[in-house]
Design an enzyme around this catalytic site. Sequence first.
Site, mmCIF file in Angstrom:
data_model
loop_
_atom_site.group_PDB
_atom_site.id
_atom_site.type_symbol
_atom_site.label_atom_id
_atom_site.label_comp_id
_atom_site.label_asym_id
_atom_site.label_seq_id
_atom_site.Cartn_x
_atom_site.Cartn_y
_atom_site.Cartn_z
ATOM 1 N N GLU A 206 1.512 -4.415 -9.368
ATOM 2 C CA GLU A 206 0.856 -3.327 -8.511
ATOM 3 C C GLU A 206 -0.622 -3.299 -8.808
ATOM 4 O O GLU A 206 -1.430 -2.756 -7.973
ATOM 5 C CB GLU A 206 1.517 -2.029 -9.118
ATOM 6 C CG GLU A 206 1.276 -0.910 -8.377
ATOM 7 C CD GLU A 206 0.042 -0.109 -9.076
ATOM 8 O OE1 GLU A 206 -0.225 0.957 -8.411
ATOM 9 O OE2 GLU A 206 -0.365 -0.370 -10.059
ATOM 10 N N ASP A 229 4.807 7.116 -10.269
ATOM 11 C CA ASP A 229 3.757 6.557 -11.040
ATOM 12 C C ASP A 229 3.034 7.696 -11.934
ATOM 13 O O ASP A 229 3.879 8.576 -12.250
ATOM 14 C CB ASP A 229 2.762 5.898 -10.187
ATOM 15 C CG ASP A 229 2.006 4.712 -10.743
ATOM 16 O OD1 ASP A 229 1.837 4.687 -11.829
ATOM 17 O OD2 ASP A 229 1.785 3.650 -9.824
ATOM 18 N N HIS A 313 -5.478 3.577 -18.065
ATOM 19 C CA HIS A 313 -5.884 1.947 -18.126
ATOM 20 C C HIS A 313 -6.768 1.757 -19.489
ATOM 21 O O HIS A 313 -7.557 1.137 -19.446
ATOM 22 C CB HIS A 313 -6.785 1.908 -16.841
ATOM 23 C CG HIS A 313 -5.999 1.447 -15.607
ATOM 24 N ND1 HIS A 313 -6.791 1.102 -14.415
ATOM 25 C CD2 HIS A 313 -4.904 1.787 -15.408
ATOM 26 C CE1 HIS A 313 -5.982 1.314 -13.412
ATOM 27 N NE2 HIS A 313 -4.580 1.408 -13.913
#
Length: 338
Positions: A206, A229, A313
């Site tokens: 993804e 998500d 992230h």
Amino acid sequence: MDTFEILSQLCSAAGVSGAEGSAAETAAKLLEEYGEVTLDNALGSVICKVGSWEDGKPVVLLDAHIDEIGMIVTYITEDGFLKISGCGGLDTRLLLAQQVTVYGKEKLTGIVTSTPPHLEKDSSVAPDLDSVFIDIGFTSRENAAKYVSLGDRVLIENKAERLAGSRVTSKAIDDRSGCTAILKTLELLNGQQTAYNIAVCFSTQEEVGERGAKTTAYDISADYAIVVDVSFARTHYESEEECGIMGKGAMIGIAPSLSREMSDGFISLAEEKGIPYQLEVMSGKTGTNADAIGVSGSGTKAVTISIPEKHMHTPVEIVDINDIDNTALLIAEYLKRV
């Protein structure tokens, strides 16, 4: 199984985009009790057809991606240092002086090199990946190449840890928390009648272009898709218009690229059942697998259900366990409703 335990197992597995084997194997074992589990032959996504499918029922695909942000070895210097590039949107501000794991012929510990602050002329700018090297202790390319090959993946490793209250931190919470929510959904539905034939995809790649979801959506050809998500949670001074609040429930997506019918259905259900929720309004694409699934084949009605997350992230992402549980409850109730 306890939500934290599921999340911990999933997050501890390595699964940088394009090299998700360990994470996929862990997820497949957790899915086995709910139905027939297979791996996509081309891209390695984990697919499960839940229970016994009945003729005449519409098919719903539950998707969450199994891959995580990481790095890939691109070059070995003459003096044995590794050059790297990012797999996905890596936050380079966090790299300097980090301890990393290099997944070579065996697991190796490395250190991202940095200039001591006493010798640094300008420390106000984050390094770009071209200027970053990993020191694994070797002093020559010849010796390093015995253990590391170009294309090997690199991770900053952090295991799941509990914070105060119901919050948890780890690497790979994006999107192992979505996988956890789907597993908890199946646990809630186990043995109950649903309005749908249910397929699950823990999709690969993804972070590098929603690749695993594209092939699975084409293969499953679902009528509906629920993509789970993470999305941005407010930390300090970010705009409340752009962020969710941790602990306030799942973020139901509304966007031109999503099915308003499904979004409204989730909203009315959450209000009817008293399940906490928030709205996430997007002006175009969602940046999730819903974008790929929605236009796969002849098209699929899709919605996003997102878990608020801080520090996206990075290797220290944070979610609230209650948000994962409430996401699972909301989806389970939706799937029971005709």
